[in-house]
Design an enzyme around this catalytic site. Structure first.
Site, short mmCIF file in Angstrom:
data_model
loop_
_atom_site.label_atom_id
_atom_site.label_comp_id
_atom_site.label_asym_id
_atom_site.label_seq_id
_atom_site.Cartn_x
_atom_site.Cartn_y
_atom_site.Cartn_z
N CYS A 199 0.84 -1.19 0.00
CA CYS A 199 0.00 0.00 0.00
C CYS A 199 0.87 1.23 0.00
O CYS A 199 1.71 1.39 0.88
CB CYS A 199 -0.91 0.00 1.22
SG CYS A 199 -1.99 1.43 1.34
N GLY A 200 0.67 2.12 -0.93
CA GLY A 200 1.50 3.30 -1.02
C GLY A 200 0.83 4.56 -0.53
O GLY A 200 1.48 5.57 -0.37
#
Length: 291
Positions: free
Chosen positions: A118-119
């Site tokens: 997840c960025g």
């Protein structure tokens, strides 16, 4: 499983561990290689901004790349110094930045609960997700250059070869020769490390492209655009939002770059096939030093 490397020669961020393996109806206890994953806190002028799960190597590259691709630093000159401190809980990377950067950070302060998949975790408003895209210069490339880079990249990932648990990002010349590689358990982290390393070494030019061993998500395109690189080639697919951003940024976005094939998701006319570039034999770039 056979360990042909002693622990002394393992790349930074890799360790050995005992496992129980069952294959072809046979079971055995053996040693295997494991990719390290630790919390890395990025602290700007004493202000804790983000905690990311990352491979504990090339952390100065990571800090610079992250700060620039997240828009916290507008230029490398705003970074005055970096200090890495190990704690019982993980690793702290302290960045000394300009007062303008500190003000910018306070204005858009957020907390990231970093995860390898997840960025955008923790972004505190939707307006912070999509920033005005950078307009890149139009760049053309020969498909063989992309195929050459992707083929060579498989042999330039020591952590992935040992553990099977890391991604890589590579800076490639116009003929497909790989000039710089960085690895991490997180695909975003690998790209940030590559961008930071290239900036620190002054390696970027208008003819470079970036190759990645993952899908091309929105943030991977955004980070590449913010680094000023006009071509991104991914081994897997892009997302729809990533394609939209590539078009807005004037970026040539390539997906499914594997086994000599590829798909152009934007500006396919920039895949030039009339002449074959001088593809060089690939050799491993200099090994990155450990942090």
């Amino acid at each position: 499983m056979n360990l042909s490397h002693s622990a002394h020669f393992l790349p930074a961020g890799v360790r050995t561990g005992e496992v129980f393996a069952r294959r072809n109806g046979q079971s055995a206890t053996a040693l295997d290689w494991l990719a390290e994953e630790v919390p890395v806190a990025l602290v700007f002028n004493g202000i804790s901004h983000a905690v990311m799960m990352a491979t504990p190597a090339d952390l100065e590259d990571f800090a610079l790349g992250f700060a620039l691709t997240e828009g916290l630093l507008l230029s490398q000159a705003e970074l005055r110094g970096t200090e890495i401190t190990e704690t019982q809980e993980g690793i702290e990377v302290h960045l000394e930045v300009s007062s303008a950067c500190e003000w910018r950070l306070k204005e858009r302060r957020r907390t990231l609960a970093g995860r390898t998949g997840c960025g955008l975790c923790g972004t505190d408003s939707l307006s912070m997700v999509r920033q005005p895209p950078r307009s890149l210069p139009a760049a053309s490339i020969h498909p063989e250059a992309i195929s050459c880079a992707m083929s060579a990249l498989r042999e330039l990932q020591p952590r992935q070869q040992l553990t099977g648990a890391t991604h890589a990002a590579a800076l490639c010349g116009p003929n497909g020769a790989i000039e710089l590689v960085r690895e991490d358990v997180g695909r975003h982290n690998a790209l940030d490390k590559l961008i930071g390393a290239a900036l620190r070494q002054g390696a970027f030019s208008k003819d470079h492209f970036i190759a990645i061993t993952s899908r091309a998500s929105f943030e991977m395109v955004q980070k590449t655009a913010r680094a000023g690189v006009p071509v991104l080639a991914a081994v897997s697919a892009p997302t729809g939002m990533a394609v939209d951003l590539a078009v807005e940024s004037n970026m040539l976005l390539i997906g499914f770059a594997r086994q000599g094939g590829m798909v152009a998701y934007s500006f396919p006319e920039r895949l030039v096939t009339k002449a074959t570039p001088p593809v060089q034999r690939q050799t491993a770039p200099s090994q990155p030093k450990s942090d």
